[in-house]
Design an enzyme around this catalytic site. Structure first.
Site, short mmCIF file in Angstrom:
data_model
loop_
_atom_site.label_atom_id
_atom_site.label_comp_id
_atom_site.label_asym_id
_atom_site.label_seq_id
_atom_site.Cartn_x
_atom_site.Cartn_y
_atom_site.Cartn_z
N HIS A 36 -4.00 -6.98 -20.75
CA HIS A 36 -4.21 -5.80 -19.91
C HIS A 36 -4.00 -4.46 -20.61
O HIS A 36 -4.18 -3.42 -19.97
CB HIS A 36 -3.30 -5.88 -18.68
CG HIS A 36 -1.83 -5.94 -18.99
ND1 HIS A 36 -0.86 -5.79 -18.02
CD2 HIS A 36 -1.16 -6.16 -20.16
CE1 HIS A 36 0.33 -5.90 -18.57
NE2 HIS A 36 0.18 -6.13 -19.85
N HIS A 37 -3.61 -4.44 -21.88
CA HIS A 37 -3.37 -3.17 -22.55
C HIS A 37 -4.59 -2.63 -23.30
O HIS A 37 -4.62 -1.44 -23.65
CB HIS A 37 -2.22 -3.29 -23.55
CG HIS A 37 -0.89 -3.55 -22.92
ND1 HIS A 37 -0.38 -2.75 -21.92
CD2 HIS A 37 0.05 -4.52 -23.15
CE1 HIS A 37 0.81 -3.22 -21.56
NE2 HIS A 37 1.08 -4.29 -22.28
N ALA A 38 -5.57 -3.47 -23.61
CA ALA A 38 -6.72 -3.01 -24.39
C ALA A 38 -7.46 -1.90 -23.65
O ALA A 38 -7.71 -1.99 -22.45
CB ALA A 38 -7.67 -4.17 -24.67
#
Length: 390
Positions: A131-133
């Site tokens: 979920h950080h990309a």
């Protein structure tokens, strides 16, 4: 709608490997798949491998120049460009990085398609939840944002309202950023406070762009929050928002790094509380989204004791065959754990805290309690924007 559940799995996803010193050890995926098999859960759902996400799919979220940079670093890790977040300590380049990252993304996109089209009621991709990309950069161990891509695909297929609930210990910043100005997507993240943990975002005041006010919700939990507080926060925010939003699909991210044994964060949540939130997401999908539920993995760096047990519970719940918390871990799996890691595997599917007790929000709150302050801040920031009482 078939009512069946799907588990998305291709052994090649274990090639998502940043190296032997990196905390995201792909053995956690292998051991989870093995534990699912040891409990016979793969006989209770369909195990499906989807194709890797192609460039046109990746471009639903990611910029072409970033995809090109990932491909270049994938072919030659020495070509990694840190301007794109690749070749850093968090996201070292590795051979075939593009291919395996696209494969993980493809599993989440394929799961979303199956749920939307009615081929499955629930689908799980525990290799996903990266979920950080960001659209133009890797971040936080994440190359392609499969959660955002799955949601974008649902919108492309005609979904008008998709809810995303993220209970990873880290803020779901990449998904929030992808849909910051899109009122069709409600993003809710419960995470450790940005003062004490990466990525330093996820303040209660982050509520969405002017065109989508109230579509981003952030509950920033104080370090040290345990089971009762974590469940209190979840139930004080998520059910009411989903009842108001009426999503057609619920996408949830179940990072296991909220656990008290996780080495990279500072919450004190047990496996039993994680299981309780997984079950709550399942129930909320049935209450508000006609049962359409896509469940993803995420973080989790206690790769033997915690991650396989947590995500096996998730698979069991999705399959309609929940594993009892008191169940003994199959001995053949513990032997596999020792053979692969030289570590003793856990003996039971519980941390001994089941059933977890917590106090409902409507029973009253303590204005001096830091957990209640965090919950109230989130409610006051968002609920009035949605016409709800804070």
């Amino acid at each position: 709608m078939s009512g069946h559940a799907q588990l998305m799995w291709d052994e090649a996803v274990t090639g998502y490997d940043f190296g032997p010193q990196h905390p995201m050890n792909p053995v956690r995926l292998d051991l989870t798949r093995s534990l699912v098999r040891a409990f016979g859960l793969d006989r209770r759902l369909d195990v499906v491998a989807a194709r890797p996400a192609g460039e046109s799919t990746l471009r639903l979220v990611h910029r072409q120049d970033y995809i090109d940079a990932v491909k270049a670093a994938s072919a030659d890790p020495r070509a990694a460009d840190s301007a794109y977040g690749i070749g850093t300590v968090d996201d070292p380049a590795f051979t075939r990085m593009h291919e395996v990252s696209a494969l993980i993304a493809g599993q989440s996109v394929g799961a979303a398609e199956a749920v939307w089209r009615g081929d499955a009621l629930h689908a799980v991709n525990f290799a996903g939840g990266l979920h950080h990309a960001m659209p133009g950069a890797a971040a936080g161990f994440c190359v392609y944002n499969d959660a955002s891509l799955a949601i974008a695909r649902l919108l492309e297929l005609g979904a008008e309202r998709v809810a995303y609930v993220d209970v990873d210990v880290h803020h779901g910043d990449g998904v929030q950023a992808a849909f910051w100005d899109d009122p069709r997507v409600l993003t809710v993240s419960l995470h450790e406070h940005p003062r004490t943990l990466f990525p330093g975002t996820g303040w209660s005041e982050e509520t969405g762009a002017d065109s989508a006010e109230g579509s981003a919700v952030n509950v920033a939990l104080p370090a040290g929050t345990g089971d009762a507080g974590w469940l209190r926060a979840f139930h004080a925010v998520v059910p009411e928002l989903l009842a108001d939003f009426r999503p057609q699909v619920l996408v949830s991210q179940h990072g296991a790094d909220t656990h008290f044994e996780d080495p990279l964060a500072h919450l004190a949540v047990s496996l039993d509380a994680q299981r309780a939130v997984q079950a709550a997401c399942h129930d909320l999908a049935h209450e508000h989204a006609d049962g359409r539920w896509l469940a993803l993995g995420g973080g989790g760096y206690s790769v033997v004791d915690v991650v396989p047990r947590s995500w096996t519970h998730l698979v069991g719940i999705a399959a309609g065959a929940p594993v009892e918390p008191g169940a003994e871990v199959p001995e053949e799996w513990r032997q596999e754990v020792f053979a692969r890691t030289r570590l003793p595997g856990p003996r039971r599917m519980t941390d001994g805290r089941w059933p977890v007790e917590w106090a409902a929000w409507d029973a009253g709150y303590d204005p001096a309690d830091r957990l209640d302050q965090a919950v109230l801040a989130a409610r006051r920031a968002v609920f009035p924007l949605r016409g709800l009482l804070a």
